[in-house]
Design an enzyme around this catalytic site. Sequence first.
Site, PDB file in Angstrom:
ATOM      1  N   ASP A  79     -69.215   7.790 -61.686  1.00  0.00           N
ATOM      2  CA  ASP A  79     -70.538   7.310 -61.001  1.00  0.00           C
ATOM      3  C   ASP A  79     -71.569   6.976 -62.053  1.00  0.00           C
ATOM      4  O   ASP A  79     -71.275   7.353 -63.289  1.00  0.00           O
ATOM      5  CB  ASP A  79     -70.873   8.332 -60.042  1.00  0.00           C
ATOM      6  CG  ASP A  79     -71.777   7.628 -58.953  1.00  0.00           C
ATOM      7  OD1 ASP A  79     -71.816   7.918 -57.816  1.00  0.00           O
ATOM      8  OD2 ASP A  79     -72.224   6.667 -59.393  1.00  0.00           O
TER       9      ASP A  79
HETATM   10  C1  GLC Z   1     -74.951   4.983 -57.592  1.00  0.00           C
HETATM   11  C2  GLC Z   1     -74.213   5.796 -56.605  1.00  0.00           C
HETATM   12  C3  GLC Z   1     -72.672   5.017 -56.117  1.00  0.00           C
HETATM   13  C4  GLC Z   1     -72.924   3.444 -56.584  1.00  0.00           C
HETATM   14  C5  GLC Z   1     -73.147   3.559 -58.052  1.00  0.00           C
HETATM   15  C6  GLC Z   1     -73.323   2.095 -58.606  1.00  0.00           C
HETATM   16  O1  GLC Z   1     -75.784   6.140 -58.240  1.00  0.00           O
HETATM   17  O2  GLC Z   1     -73.765   7.083 -56.214  1.00  0.00           O
HETATM   18  O3  GLC Z   1     -72.245   5.012 -54.992  1.00  0.00           O
HETATM   19  O4  GLC Z   1     -71.746   2.612 -56.376  1.00  0.00           O
HETATM   20  O5  GLC Z   1     -74.392   4.215 -58.587  1.00  0.00           O
HETATM   21  O6  GLC Z   1     -74.653   1.479 -58.008  1.00  0.00           O
END
Ligand code: GLC
Length: 734
Positions: A292
Amino acid sequence: MSNQWLSEMQEQKIEELLSKMTLDEKVGQMNQLSPSIVGGFDLPFPELIEMVTEGRISHEEFSKIMQNAEMDYQEDNIRAGRIGSFLMNNPKKSNELQRIAVEESRLGIPLIFGYDVIHGCRTVFPIPLAEACSWDEGIFEETARIAAREARSRNIHWTFAPMLDLSRDARWGRIAESPGEDPYLASLYSRAKVRGFQGKKLDAGDNLAVCLKHYVAYGAAESGQDYNTVSMAKSLLYNAYLPPFKAAVEEGAATVMAAFNDFNGVPCTVNEYLLREVLKEKCGFQGFVVSDANAIDDCIRHGIVADLEDASKKSCIAGMDMDMNSHAYSGYLKQQVEAGEVPEALLDDAVRRILRVKMALGLFKNPYSPEEKHTLYDVLPKEHVATALETAKRSIVLLKNENILPLKKGQKIALVGELADMSSEIVGSWSMGFNVEDCVSIHQGLLNAGADVSYAKACGVTSPFQPEELQSVVKDADIIVAVVGETISMSGEASSRADLSLPGEQEKLLEAALATGKPVVAVLMNGRPLTIPWVDQSVPAIVEAWQLGIQMGNAVAEVLLGSYNPSGKLCCTFPAMAGQCPRYYNHPSTGRPGAKSKFSSRYLDAPLEPLYPFGYGLSYTTYQYDNLTAEQAKDMIIAKVEVANTGDCPGEETVQLYVQDITASLVRPVKELKAFQKVSLQPGEKRIVEMKLPKSSLGFYDDDMNYLLENGEFNVYVGTNSKDCLMEKITVIF
Ligand code: GLC
């Protein structure tokens, strides 16, 4: 070795490519960046993160900085093969960067562009929590299909969806993005989303690689606080939180995103047990895992690594194939391989997985997206809008109706509440590609339907109630429709709430509306279950309308005016008070099941039951269930029940089948959803509904992920929700 997406020959090509790659190029493939994060700050990005993490700058200031930050597209690093992916939604720019990667880098490996296409791109559909209340696999698949078509035309190859985090705690803001609390419904949802987003062939060119997130058990964050710690028995992981991911992997999911949380003390990002043993080995996952955002760096604050260098090593060893813009891999991995701290074979495995997905998507053959495609959906096709309307209607749940709804033709409606007229608030969290001109507010929807409606704000979500504004529209009205709930910013990521009541003075608005003596309808516009016991007690009609996407207003108008009979069923329990959270229907019995007795699982100061149970949803008609039978035939359980439409209008009912394993070697839930069937009935019509389920679905996993089928007695429940059921007992011998 061939795999589900590629031929032997394609796999061979990947091996040949891999054998030519330098260490720099391998690390490059494992590196994803988001242009707005890597440059243009007068502050180094890690310091900016620290500032927002420590609250020295607000989220609003942070997003403003991010929006205004210069973009740094790292052209030289692309040319040098040091970047494998970008997080972006900019078709023209993506093509430019792709040209550099394909035509100017040494091996010409294409970039893969990822983006959060969670519940629609230009056509925004209901938030996932709402869509799951449709209990309609066809809809789950169709909305993903449309989103994929629209996003791919914008040169996005990969979506960070579906989010599959089982959500049992309404305090957690990301429940809005989830398919709710049940593993069976969430697994049907996950399979349908993979089919919809990825299509039949990954290289069709009008689809997206999916990214199952957030692996795993992110929804079990303690006390519903986002990013919080997660601890659970492995049997609970295997029986509740893993199934939607396992189902999606079986359906051919291309990628997985590791969750921010730790799992039993080890952050998912560096959790070799979860990433390698469970996902890649036991579930047979052949795609790649991405972290993430900045999550590898977060491991420092988790306290599981000393610094980013340590995080880089531990993530790669654990099975993290791609680093989403923490700059760990680009900063340290090469040296760690050269120093013998990380075997190069692990990078080969990661890069092989990444190249597999890029090849399966057809990016080697067709790396660019024709410019004429970029505007393909600048005008929404009618069929996309029609699907948005149909999905929105089916996601609405009627919670209460004391003969108020549907509204009578010609009734003068006083419409109040800030949200009723806010078209930008109807799309819900994670809707980055929408145009507000496409959005139909509830006010506009009622006008479109020809209703006689006068609107006044009368009360904001957080701004005070204005009695005079209410008075200004109720005088000549026959009925008051009050739209109350949450703004988008009150749910989604980093938006947990400890108090789940209606924010601000919205209950005051309802009270004043009731005091006029006119009938009142409350329409909820929210991203999570709310604790509204007073509303449930006092307001004669309550419609759960969630955040339904661009067609919200027309959908709500159709339900309020009766041209659509609501059929939605809750995919998540509504607690009576926040103190009841986490609250879900499929919980173990305990040795003292909640009852009147003080000495039972209950609170001194809260009701025993939630406000509305899982599977709950009313209709403008009524249904009667009779004559349940449950038999066994070879390896199937066959349940039959008679369902009658005992009201005076046609309706669609979702007949639900639950089972309880009465005695087992582990405590089992008091009920588990195992099947459901939609049935449309005319007034007075009666139908025998037959549902079959394989006996094998009555098993469960133990802590070692052994699937156990244990002879014994089972209760079979069939009903209109998880609480109101008929029950038959059967003895099953496997
Ligand atoms: C965010 C979220 C994730 C998302 C990623 C990219 O922090 O936790 O669900 O896909 O970053 O935006």
